[in-house]
Write an enzyme that holds these catalytic residues in place. Structure first.
Site, PDB file in Angstrom:
ATOM      1  N   GLY A  63      -5.835   8.601  -1.149  1.00 23.70           N
ATOM      2  CA  GLY A  63      -6.323   9.977  -1.118  1.00 23.70           C
ATOM      3  C   GLY A  63      -7.439  10.192  -2.104  1.00 23.70           C
ATOM      4  O   GLY A  63      -7.992   9.232  -2.649  1.00 23.70           O
ATOM      5  N   ASN A  64      -7.794  11.439  -2.323  1.00 16.59           N
ATOM      6  CA  ASN A  64      -8.830  11.752  -3.308  1.00 16.59           C
ATOM      7  C   ASN A  64      -8.479  13.058  -4.012  1.00 16.59           C
ATOM      8  O   ASN A  64      -7.490  13.709  -3.674  1.00 16.59           O
ATOM      9  CB  ASN A  64     -10.210  11.813  -2.639  1.00 16.59           C
ATOM     10  CG  ASN A  64     -10.282  12.896  -1.584  1.00 16.59           C
ATOM     11  OD1 ASN A  64     -10.228  14.081  -1.889  1.00 16.59           O
ATOM     12  ND2 ASN A  64     -10.368  12.485  -0.321  1.00 16.59           N
ATOM     13  N   ARG A  65      -9.279  13.426  -4.991  1.00 12.74           N
ATOM     14  CA  ARG A  65      -8.930  14.541  -5.868  1.00 12.74           C
ATOM     15  C   ARG A  65      -9.429  15.898  -5.391  1.00 12.74           C
ATOM     16  O   ARG A  65      -9.387  16.870  -6.127  1.00 12.74           O
ATOM     17  CB  ARG A  65      -9.448  14.250  -7.282  1.00 12.74           C
ATOM     18  CG  ARG A  65      -8.709  13.106  -7.945  1.00 12.74           C
ATOM     19  CD  ARG A  65      -9.342  12.747  -9.282  1.00 12.74           C
ATOM     20  NE  ARG A  65      -9.477  13.918 -10.138  1.00 12.74           N
ATOM     21  CZ  ARG A  65     -10.427  14.081 -11.042  1.00 12.74           C
ATOM     22  NH1 ARG A  65     -11.322  13.147 -11.215  1.00 12.74           N
ATOM     23  NH2 ARG A  65     -10.477  15.168 -11.760  1.00 12.74           N
ATOM     24  N   SER A  66      -9.886  15.990  -4.152  1.00  9.02           N
ATOM     25  CA  SER A  66     -10.344  17.293  -3.660  1.00  9.02           C
ATOM     26  C   SER A  66      -9.186  18.290  -3.624  1.00  9.02           C
ATOM     27  O   SER A  66      -8.112  17.981  -3.123  1.00  9.02           O
ATOM     28  CB  SER A  66     -10.919  17.136  -2.250  1.00  9.02           C
ATOM     29  OG  SER A  66     -11.157  18.413  -1.685  1.00  9.02           O
ATOM     30  N   ALA A  97     -13.458  16.524   1.735  1.00  8.23           N
ATOM     31  CA  ALA A  97     -13.696  15.214   1.129  1.00  8.23           C
ATOM     32  C   ALA A  97     -13.061  14.203   2.080  1.00  8.23           C
ATOM     33  O   ALA A  97     -11.842  14.009   2.080  1.00  8.23           O
ATOM     34  CB  ALA A  97     -13.056  15.145  -0.250  1.00  8.23           C
TER      35      ALA A  97
END
Ligand code: CTP
Ligand code: CA
Length: 237
Positions: free
Chosen positions: A33-36, A100
């Site tokens: 995943g990502n930090r959005s 994102a």
């Protein structure tokens, strides 16, 4: 634009907003995943709805409460986001890609939980593959080509590096992506992702450039929508 004008200038338009971070599964319990946080996309969806826009919000993983919109589509992966955005973009006046979207996903997804081996030196190697570039596909498949609807808005979270500063990367990305507007923001540990404020530069394919100094994501949202207005005016429905 004054508040009164701003309130009506997009009324009746159809806008698609994608928000949040996609998650690419490794196995039933794990993902890349990502930090959005999804906040900026949600703010755009909320601001558009308040302007009388018909809003479809395609939401990946978001950490905020979603605003009331006309249509909400929840997605997980980049592939699912692609499906939802392409479908919603049919006949839309603008598409704002604030999500994102993962660039890479595990090539293989295990149907069962990946287990540790007794041998501590044995670790899994995860092979990745590229995900579809949704914004690039919207540009490529737009009927009527450049200058037709929907107006396509991209976001670029950049950090400066030895090859150029944040804006230089933004301009290069706008040209590479071929979208109409690119909202460039600088990200780092304390900036952009997850925070309530944002500082951006809205770059236009027409050469336009508008800087929005550090402010709330709601104010940034209004600035992004303001930039869409003249682009729409130049393209008859
Ligand atoms: N985007 C997309 N599909 C992807 C990746 C990105 O539609 N698979 C969109 C994002 O929603 C954003 C824009 O493209 O609006 C720019 O995303 P960004 O990650 O900044 O650019 P990339 O082209 O992925 O390049 P890189 O991450 O290598 O800088
Ligand atoms: Ca990317």
């Amino acid at each position: 634009l004054g508040a009164g004008v701003r309130g009506r200038d997009l009324a009746g338009c159809r806008v698609v907003v994608s928000a949040g971070g996609t998650r690419e599964p490794l196995d039933p319990v794990r993902f890349l995943g990502n930090r959005s946080s999804g906040r900026q996309g949600d703010a755009i969806a909320a601001a558009a709805a308040a302007r009388g826009v018909d809003v479809t919000l395609v939401a990946a993983h978001v950490e905020v409460q979603l605003p009331p919109v006309d249509r909400l589509v929840r997605v997980g992966t980049a592939a699912q986001l692609r499906e939802a955005v392409l479908a919603a973009a049919e006949g839309a006046d603008a598409v704002v890609m604030a999500a994102a979207v993962a660039d890479f996903a595990p090539r293989a997804r295990s149907d069962t939980k990946i287990k540790k081996s007794d041998d501590a030196s044995e670790v899994p190697v995860v092979e990745l593959e590229r995900t579809p570039d949704v914004l690039a596909e919207l540009v490529r498949t737009r009927r009527g080509g450049a200058g037709a609807r929907p107006v396509l808005v991209g976001f670029a979270a950049e950090t400066g590096d030895e090859t150029g500063d944040v804006l230089a990367h933004g301009r290069a990305k706008l040209a590479r992506k071929g979208c109409d507007l690119l909202v460039v923001n600088e990200v780092g540990e304390q900036r952009g992702f997850g925070t309530a404020t944002n500082a951006v530069v809205v770059l236009g394919a027409d050469g336009g450039e508008r800087e929005v100094a550090e402010t709330s994501k709601d104010v940034v949202a209004e600035a992004v929508l303001d930039a869409v207005v003249p682009m729409l005016a130049a393209r008859p429905a």
